[in-house]
Design a protein around this motif. Structure first.
Motif: not given
Length: 77
Positions: A53-57
């Protein structure tokens, strides 16, 4: 029945047999560094990550395991 202590240090067996990815916070625990330093290591590319997703690492458990065990055979000889 075995209980796990949440304050206990994580083991390599847990990493090898656990989920395919771990959080950066958990990876930092395995490395013995703070959460903030774990994020800095990930940002610098020293800890392998995948983006969900956009933010999850997330950190691939297999890559972290290799990182933690490389050189083990050289030191045990």
């Amino acid at each position: 029945m075995t209980t796990t202590d949440s304050t206990a240090a994580p083991t390599l067996d847990e990493l090898r047999e656990g989920p395919p990815t771990v959080s950066i916070e958990r990876a930092a625990e395995y490395l013995g560094v703070s959460r903030a330093y774990g994020y800095r290591l990930a940002q610098a590319g020293h800890i392998p990550t995948i983006r969900l997703g956009a933010r999850r690492l997330r950190v691939p458990a297999a890559a972290l395991y290799r990182l933690l065990t490389e050189g083990e055979t050289a030191t045990s000889a």
